[in-house]
Scaffold this motif. Sequence first.
Motif, PDB file in Angstrom:
ATOM      1  N   HIS A   1      -4.749   3.105  -1.913  1.00 50.37           N
ATOM      2  CA  HIS A   1      -3.670   2.290  -1.985  1.00 50.37           C
ATOM      3  C   HIS A   1      -2.989   2.365  -3.240  1.00 50.37           C
ATOM      4  O   HIS A   1      -1.822   1.938  -3.363  1.00 50.37           O
ATOM      5  N   ARG A   2      -3.736   3.073  -4.214  1.00 54.53           N
ATOM      6  CA  ARG A   2      -2.850   2.919  -5.605  1.00 54.53           C
ATOM      7  C   ARG A   2      -1.726   4.216  -5.544  1.00 54.53           C
ATOM      8  O   ARG A   2      -1.022   4.053  -6.518  1.00 54.53           O
TER       9      ARG A   2
ATOM     10  N   ARG B   1       0.953   5.754  -3.632  1.00 49.24           N
ATOM     11  CA  ARG B   1       2.035   5.186  -2.430  1.00 49.24           C
ATOM     12  C   ARG B   1       2.128   6.416  -1.686  1.00 49.24           C
ATOM     13  O   ARG B   1       2.173   6.613  -0.197  1.00 49.24           O
TER      14      ARG B   1
ATOM     15  N   LEU C   1      -6.062  -4.792   1.431  1.00 48.07           N
ATOM     16  CA  LEU C   1      -5.897  -4.783   0.095  1.00 48.07           C
ATOM     17  C   LEU C   1      -4.256  -5.162   0.031  1.00 48.07           C
ATOM     18  O   LEU C   1      -3.906  -5.672  -1.025  1.00 48.07           O
ATOM     19  N   ASP C   2      -3.549  -4.941   1.115  1.00 48.00           N
ATOM     20  CA  ASP C   2      -2.056  -5.096   0.904  1.00 48.00           C
ATOM     21  C   ASP C   2      -1.882  -6.798   0.846  1.00 48.00           C
ATOM     22  O   ASP C   2      -0.914  -6.971   0.704  1.00 48.00           O
TER      23      ASP C   2
ATOM     24  N   ARG D   1      -0.480   7.755   0.654  1.00 45.55           N
ATOM     25  CA  ARG D   1      -0.868   6.753   1.737  1.00 45.55           C
ATOM     26  C   ARG D   1       0.173   7.064   2.744  1.00 45.55           C
ATOM     27  O   ARG D   1       0.046   7.210   3.934  1.00 45.55           O
TER      28      ARG D   1
ATOM     29  N   LEU E   1      -7.064  -0.783   3.693  1.00 48.87           N
ATOM     30  CA  LEU E   1      -5.880  -0.742   3.340  1.00 48.87           C
ATOM     31  C   LEU E   1      -5.189  -2.058   3.660  1.00 48.87           C
ATOM     32  O   LEU E   1      -4.339  -2.748   2.914  1.00 48.87           O
ATOM     33  N   ASN E   2      -5.256  -2.477   5.013  1.00 45.79           N
ATOM     34  CA  ASN E   2      -4.411  -3.468   5.450  1.00 45.79           C
ATOM     35  C   ASN E   2      -4.924  -4.766   4.343  1.00 45.79           C
ATOM     36  O   ASN E   2      -4.220  -5.598   4.386  1.00 45.79           O
TER      37      ASN E   2
ATOM     38  N   ALA F   1     -10.220   4.202   0.293  1.00 47.13           N
ATOM     39  CA  ALA F   1      -9.007   3.212   0.501  1.00 47.13           C
ATOM     40  C   ALA F   1      -8.423   2.613  -0.960  1.00 47.13           C
ATOM     41  O   ALA F   1      -7.317   2.607  -1.028  1.00 47.13           O
TER      42      ALA F   1
ATOM     43  N   THR G   1     -10.108  -7.380  -6.046  1.00 42.60           N
ATOM     44  CA  THR G   1      -9.515  -7.177  -4.772  1.00 42.60           C
ATOM     45  C   THR G   1     -10.655  -6.826  -3.497  1.00 42.60           C
ATOM     46  O   THR G   1     -10.188  -7.352  -2.553  1.00 42.60           O
TER      47      THR G   1
END
Lengths: 250, 249
Positions: A82-83, A85, A141-142, A88, A138-139, A78, A167
């Motif tokens: 996440h880095r 885009r 980290l957003d 993802r 991911l949710n 994740a 993070t």
Amino acid sequence: MKSPVLWRIVILAGLVILLEVLCVAGVIDKLTMQPPHRILTDLFAMLATGALNKAIAKTLGNALIAFIIAMVVGVTSAIVIHRLRRVRDTLEPLFATYYAIPVFAFYPMLIVLLGLGDAPQIFIGAMLGVVAVIVNTLNGLDRVPGVLLKTARINQMSPVDTALRVTLPCASPYILTGAKLAVAYSLIGIIGAEFIMSSGGMGYEISFAYNNFDNATMYPLILLILLVSISINMMIARWEKVLMARRGLR
Amino acid sequence: MNPQTGQLLRNTLTLIVVVLVAWQALYWVVGDVALRSPLQTLAFAAKFTSTPQFAAHLAETSKAFGLALLLAVVIGLSIGFTLGASRFLSDVFEPMLVALYSIPKITLYPILLLAFGLGMSSKVAFGTIHGVIPIALFTITAVRNVKRVYIKTGHVMGLTPLDMIARIIVPAALPEIFAGLRIGFSLTLIGTLLGEMFASQRGLGFLLMSAIGLHNVDLIMTLTLLLTVFAGTASVVLLALNQRLYARS
């Protein structure tokens, strides 16, 4: 706050008593289900004699390994996804479809690849859990505030340090939500695989008992699995609440 | 709106290509023992889908899945609207639903078999218990998050409870409810298939299970491909609709 908890206990107790009455009165016949008090005494007897302890230890141990793999692989990937885009976005349809795919269909292939034994079962358990962990991480980290990331950059932290110290702690409540699902999915993977093809473990014992109308073994085992998964989940949920409360959320 | 759907389509295509390449590569590594190449699978699938045997199993599964989905949606939405409308009820029951959501439901299959018998009703029940809880949980949150102002306005206008749901709560909570339905759809599908795998003599799940038992790799690959394509198409369509709903609100 007090009364909903009380109500919940009353309702649960009521349901169990209703089940007990229905079973004892014979509305639900003995071959379908045993009265709850019998299931409980059977469970204690089963644990006391230790006849199935090996199967229980095998299943729970494998589920634990699958859970750990799912968490480690899930959180790490994740962070990487996440880095990136584009990666993802591309994976989004996969995440949406993933839990409708019958993963157990790959079990025979995994047996050929990994050999008979615990490895294919653990693989399936981890495979089921990992996507839930990725999606929830991911949710989380957003939702890491940009100012924290900027602070990390000002302090010239390396990417690994940023992940470990900023993070991940910040996203931890969401990761715990993923962990709750991973607990359930690793159990589902292991037990489902044991149902299909295996020579031991709780899933095997349950289906063996089912085929032999041995309700005195089957119901206690099912109850044990449910108790284990619910108590682990409640523990994680409590931890999650503590983390949220510390941040003044909820 | 439209660019978002276009992007989703492009991502899906990229994903399909990546999966196909990975599949072929895996095939080269594993070989014929446990895997077929994408082309072989497609060829077998084309042949297999035209047999009457497949049509019968497909009809059985579609019927079970349709019924299970219908039940899951109706029950899930009713639970969701009832609990979402009342703070007290949701305080009491929501944690119970969350606990139910987190148990490995696959362990319950012997109980369902004993309760419903071998056949249609037990797999419908298995599909329904998988799908109903996420639908209910999402609906509860969605209904609870409807802006107070809307509800107060409804009260001022003297709407009946039914009008209140149809004209205010549903339109306001639709995107989130739809997200629940999307997840419920996937889980009902996998639930129905699992039910068929363990508790049935007919249907695609049963076919898959017997193929696993006989180590019929062609059939395993074909069924997995067909189910994945169906689930994938449905998920992507639902995802696109959902994004559109979110964009509108």
